[in-house]
Design an enzyme around this catalytic site. Structure first.
Site, PDB file in Angstrom:
ATOM      1  N   GLY A  25      16.592  47.762  35.488  1.00 37.42           N
ATOM      2  CA  GLY A  25      16.426  47.303  36.872  1.00 37.42           C
ATOM      3  C   GLY A  25      17.106  45.949  37.053  1.00 37.42           C
ATOM      4  N   PHE A  26      16.627  45.188  38.028  1.00 40.33           N
ATOM      5  CA  PHE A  26      17.271  43.909  38.333  1.00 40.33           C
ATOM      6  C   PHE A  26      17.257  42.963  37.133  1.00 40.33           C
ATOM      7  CE2 PHE A  26      16.482  45.425  42.605  1.00 40.33           C
ATOM      8  CZ  PHE A  26      17.628  45.027  43.257  1.00 40.33           C
ATOM      9  N   VAL A  93      10.257  54.924  27.166  1.00 43.46           N
ATOM     10  CA  VAL A  93       9.622  54.207  26.055  1.00 43.46           C
ATOM     11  C   VAL A  93       8.105  54.376  26.173  1.00 43.46           C
ATOM     12  CG1 VAL A  93       9.160  51.909  25.122  1.00 43.46           C
ATOM     13  CG2 VAL A  93      11.490  52.577  25.724  1.00 43.46           C
ATOM     14  N   GLU A 184       9.360  47.594  57.104  1.00 45.64           N
ATOM     15  CA  GLU A 184      10.723  48.115  57.264  1.00 45.64           C
ATOM     16  C   GLU A 184      10.705  49.621  57.546  1.00 45.64           C
ATOM     17  OE1 GLU A 184      12.932  44.539  54.831  1.00 45.64           O
ATOM     18  OE2 GLU A 184      12.894  46.487  53.875  1.00 45.64           O
ATOM     19  N   GLN A 331      14.833  38.410  43.062  1.00 51.84           N
ATOM     20  CA  GLN A 331      15.430  37.160  42.559  1.00 51.84           C
ATOM     21  C   GLN A 331      14.822  36.631  41.256  1.00 51.84           C
ATOM     22  OE1 GLN A 331      18.109  35.328  42.908  1.00 51.84           O
ATOM     23  NE2 GLN A 331      18.918  36.821  44.346  1.00 51.84           N
TER      24      GLN A 331
HETATM   25  C1  LIG Z   1      10.546  50.128  48.142  1.00 52.94           C
HETATM   26  C2  LIG Z   1      10.794  48.751  47.608  1.00 52.94           C
HETATM   27  C3  LIG Z   1      11.390  47.791  48.420  1.00 52.94           C
HETATM   28  C4  LIG Z   1      11.649  46.508  47.927  1.00 52.94           C
HETATM   29  N1  LIG Z   1      12.251  45.598  48.759  1.00 52.94           N
HETATM   30  C5  LIG Z   1      12.604  44.392  48.260  1.00 52.94           C
HETATM   31  C6  LIG Z   1      13.350  43.472  49.049  1.00 52.94           C
HETATM   32  O1  LIG Z   1      13.654  43.727  50.217  1.00 52.94           O
HETATM   33  N2  LIG Z   1      13.711  42.285  48.484  1.00 52.94           N
HETATM   34  C7  LIG Z   1      13.393  41.972  47.193  1.00 52.94           C
HETATM   35  O2  LIG Z   1      13.786  40.902  46.709  1.00 52.94           O
HETATM   36  N3  LIG Z   1      12.678  42.807  46.440  1.00 52.94           N
HETATM   37  C8  LIG Z   1      12.288  44.011  46.931  1.00 52.94           C
HETATM   38  N4  LIG Z   1      11.575  44.887  46.154  1.00 52.94           N
HETATM   39  C9  LIG Z   1      11.116  44.432  44.844  1.00 52.94           C
HETATM   40  C10 LIG Z   1      12.227  44.477  43.812  1.00 52.94           C
HETATM   41  O3  LIG Z   1      12.871  45.732  43.843  1.00 52.94           O
HETATM   42  C11 LIG Z   1      11.622  44.192  42.453  1.00 52.94           C
HETATM   43  O4  LIG Z   1      11.051  42.913  42.482  1.00 52.94           O
HETATM   44  C12 LIG Z   1      12.663  44.292  41.358  1.00 52.94           C
HETATM   45  O5  LIG Z   1      13.167  45.597  41.281  1.00 52.94           O
HETATM   46  C13 LIG Z   1      12.083  43.871  40.004  1.00 52.94           C
HETATM   47  O6  LIG Z   1      13.037  44.057  39.014  1.00 52.94           O
HETATM   48  P1  LIG Z   1      12.612  44.539  37.561  1.00 52.94           P
HETATM   49  O7  LIG Z   1      13.847  44.514  36.725  1.00 52.94           O
HETATM   50  O8  LIG Z   1      11.439  43.766  37.106  1.00 52.94           O
HETATM   51  O9  LIG Z   1      12.098  46.036  37.749  1.00 52.94           O
HETATM   52  P2  LIG Z   1      12.853  47.304  38.342  1.00 52.94           P
HETATM   53  O10 LIG Z   1      14.035  46.923  39.131  1.00 52.94           O
HETATM   54  O11 LIG Z   1      11.804  48.121  39.006  1.00 52.94           O
HETATM   55  O12 LIG Z   1      13.361  48.075  37.047  1.00 52.94           O
HETATM   56  C14 LIG Z   1      12.488  48.619  36.105  1.00 52.94           C
HETATM   57  C15 LIG Z   1      13.252  49.674  35.303  1.00 52.94           C
HETATM   58  O13 LIG Z   1      12.463  50.025  34.175  1.00 52.94           O
HETATM   59  C16 LIG Z   1      12.502  51.429  33.975  1.00 52.94           C
HETATM   60  N5  LIG Z   1      11.288  51.792  33.245  1.00 52.94           N
HETATM   61  C17 LIG Z   1      10.003  51.567  33.608  1.00 52.94           C
HETATM   62  N6  LIG Z   1       9.156  52.004  32.649  1.00 52.94           N
HETATM   63  C18 LIG Z   1       9.935  52.525  31.662  1.00 52.94           C
HETATM   64  C19 LIG Z   1       9.635  53.134  30.405  1.00 52.94           C
HETATM   65  N7  LIG Z   1       8.382  53.267  29.962  1.00 52.94           N
HETATM   66  N8  LIG Z   1      10.669  53.568  29.651  1.00 52.94           N
HETATM   67  C20 LIG Z   1      11.956  53.434  30.075  1.00 52.94           C
HETATM   68  N9  LIG Z   1      12.281  52.852  31.255  1.00 52.94           N
HETATM   69  C21 LIG Z   1      11.283  52.401  32.029  1.00 52.94           C
HETATM   70  C22 LIG Z   1      12.572  51.983  35.382  1.00 52.94           C
HETATM   71  O14 LIG Z   1      13.114  53.279  35.385  1.00 52.94           O
HETATM   72  C23 LIG Z   1      13.481  50.954  36.080  1.00 52.94           C
HETATM   73  O15 LIG Z   1      14.836  51.317  36.005  1.00 52.94           O
HETATM   74  C24 LIG Z   1      11.290  46.176  46.603  1.00 52.94           C
HETATM   75  C25 LIG Z   1      10.715  47.132  45.783  1.00 52.94           C
HETATM   76  C26 LIG Z   1      10.463  48.414  46.269  1.00 52.94           C
HETATM   77  C27 LIG Z   1       9.848  49.457  45.376  1.00 52.94           C
END
Ligand SMILES: Cc1cc2nc3c(=O)[nH]c(=O)nc-3n(C[C@H](O)[C@H](O)[C@H](O)COP(=O)(O)OP(=O)(O)OC[C@H]3O[C@@H](n4cnc5c(N)ncnc54)[C@H](O)[C@@H]3O)c2cc1C
Length: 449
Positions: A25-26, A93, A184, A331
């Site tokens: 993810g991000f 995982v 939204e 962010q």
């Molecule tokens: C519908 C929606 C709208 C949003 N709108 C906004 C917005 O407008 N602005 C903003 O800043 N933020 C927004 N967010 C929040 C933002 O998307 C998150 O804060 C951000 O994605 C966090 O990044 P991350 O890397 O922690 O997790 P994520 O981007 O969620 O990535 C997690 C990754 O881990 C993988 N994963 C999880 N568990 C496992 C496992 N056990 N084994 C293997 N892979 C796994 C998933 O498949 C995913 O690819 C929104 C979120 C959602 C759901």
């Protein structure tokens, strides 16, 4: 179809320290990008083969964009020669064993020198299994496609029923959660109701389509400023969205949503945007987990285990400025991923690590055309056209992949001039488990039947 025991992770032996990243993810994506040109072997595990741009997920659900416009294959992102010792595996995982420095996946184990958990969040139903069973979450692309099908199927069915009660329950949409996703979605549905649906379904009276936005707190957009909340409420009301503040949904049986105050709304579509909790994996010591997130220090090191890090939504980094951790937005995840790459490099060079300091670039939410709100750095809030323009620009800037940027911009331009939402296709009908009436209805389209 192969069985899991016929597969193996098949990753070459590491000649450099191996960093295993769980989640693309991000957080995970930005970490891996910055890390791959340093002296590490990088292994990324994700249960999906793409990086999803979740801020635009609601547009997939409301027929504004196709899923491939908001997602980019991880293998494509890391396919170039810049990423020589990078290895992606599509696996879930299951857990970790920090004592042996092992990651357990569904198809085998892997040793790590450094492990980074970047698994984000999952929907939180606060223990209400009935709501979990019948509501529509919006966390992943399949959720958005299910919701899109459900909405379009409901309009199709509403156009065919003579029973006014059933028609009303098909035309009532309840969104639970008045945060950015709920707001939204509500705005996008209201625009569909005004500009698209009356032409598609000339026999249906869309003044009967009710969009409810139910929020437990006393204002919409609780993570944003009070001024942004007031502006947003005004925009939503102008768009005839029924806002219910200080209201909790107690139960939903697939037909009737019962609110805590006893009121009931008959609806076939209840969208759950009310909460998330960390997507935890097994093996983290209990004392390292608080309120569903993994406790980390200012270097994103997980407390109580060695060489394990957590970044993004799953990480809980408490500080004076953020006593409850950073907001669950993109962010902090991006910035933590980028800094951790530098810090891991410093660590192997025995250089001092840099503590994380969140740079708040502001928050945005869009309600509709020319209607958006922006909390800008310096405690300034703006609304209307300028906030809307900033929202469009920022989302294009952060979307991953040049093709995706082009597709989204062209879709938005087309929609701006025509009000069209071009992807009103029921490609994969949604049939709720055990819902025999709906199954029968859609069986008629099964060409093999
Ligand atoms: C519908 C929606 C709208 C949003 N709108 C906004 C917005 O407008 N602005 C903003 O800043 N933020 C927004 N967010 C929040 C933002 O998307 C998150 O804060 C951000 O994605 C966090 O990044 P991350 O890397 O922690 O997790 P994520 O981007 O969620 O990535 C997690 C990754 O881990 C993988 N994963 C999880 N568990 C496992 C496992 N056990 N084994 C293997 N892979 C796994 C998933 O498949 C995913 O690819 C929104 C979120 C959602 C759901």
């Amino acid at each position: 179809m192969l069985r899991e025991d016929q597969l193996s992770l098949n990753i070459p032996a590491a000649t450099k320290p191996r960093v295993v990243i769980v989640g693309g993810g991000f957080g995970g994506l930005n970490l891996a990008k910055k890390l791959s040109n340093k002296d590490f072997q990088v292994v990324m595990f994700d249960r999906q083969n793409y990086h999803g741009f979740w801020p635009l997920l609601y547009q997939v659900a409301t027929a504004g964009l196709e899923p491939d416009a908001i997602a980019e294959p991880l293998r494509k992102i890391f396919g170039s020669d810049d990423y020589q010792d990078f290895h992606f595996r599509l696996v879930k995982v299951k857990g970790i064993d920090p004592t042996t420095k092992t990651v357990h996946t569904l198809i085998g184990d892997m040793h790590y020198d450094y492990l980074v958990v970047a698994t984000g969040t999952k929907s939180n139903y606060f223990g209400n299994d009935q709501i979990k069973k019948y509501s529509f979450p919006l966390k992943q692309i399949p959720d958005a496609l299910n919701l899109r099908s459900q909405l379009l199927q409901s309009f199709e069915q509403a156009s065919m029923t003579k029973n006014p009660e059933i028609r009303q329950s098909l035309l009532n949409i309840v969104i639970v959660g008045g945060g950015p996703t709920g707001v939204e979605l509500a705005g996008a549905l209201a625009e569909m109701r005004q500009h698209v649906l009356p032409t598609d379904y000339p026999g249906l009276d869309f003044s009967q389509m009710n969009i409810y936005l139910v929020e437990g707190l006393d204002r919409v957009l609780p993570p944003m400023s009070a001024e942004a909340s007031v502006k947003t409420k005004k925009y939503l009301e102008e768009m005839d969205i029924i806002i219910k503040l200080n209201t909790l949904v107690e139960s939903y049986d697939g037909n009737v949503a019962t609110l805590k105050n006893g009121d009931q709304i008959r609806t076939q579509t209840l969208i759950w945007a009310a909460g998330v909790s960390g997507a935890l994996i097994d093996g983290m010591p209990q004392e390292s987990v608080e309120r569903g997130r993994i406790l980390v220090n200012q270097y994103n090191q997980v407390q109580g285990v060695e060489d394990v890090y957590a970044i993004g939504d799953i990480a809980l980094m408490k500080s004076e400025e953020f006593p409850k951790g950073h907001p669950g937005v993109a962010q902090p995840a991006i910035q933590q991923g980028q800094l951790l790459a530098k810090n891991l490099d410093r660590l192997v060079r025995n250089e001092p690590l840099e503590p994380f300091k969140y740079f708040d670039k502001g928050s945005l939410a869009i309600i509709g055309r020319n209607r958006a709100v922006a909390d800008l750095p310096g405690n300034k809030t703006i609304g209307g056209f300028f906030a809307w323009a900033i929202w469009l620009f920022v989302h294009i800037a952060y979307l991953v992949g040049f093709r995706n940027k082009l597709v989204v911009v062209s879709n938005w331009l087309y929609r701006f001039f025509t009000y069209e939402r071009g992807t009103r296709l029921i490609i994969r009908p949604f049939v709720r488990k055990g819902d025999r009436v709906k199954r029968k209805f859609f069986d008629q389209y099964d060409t093999d039947a």
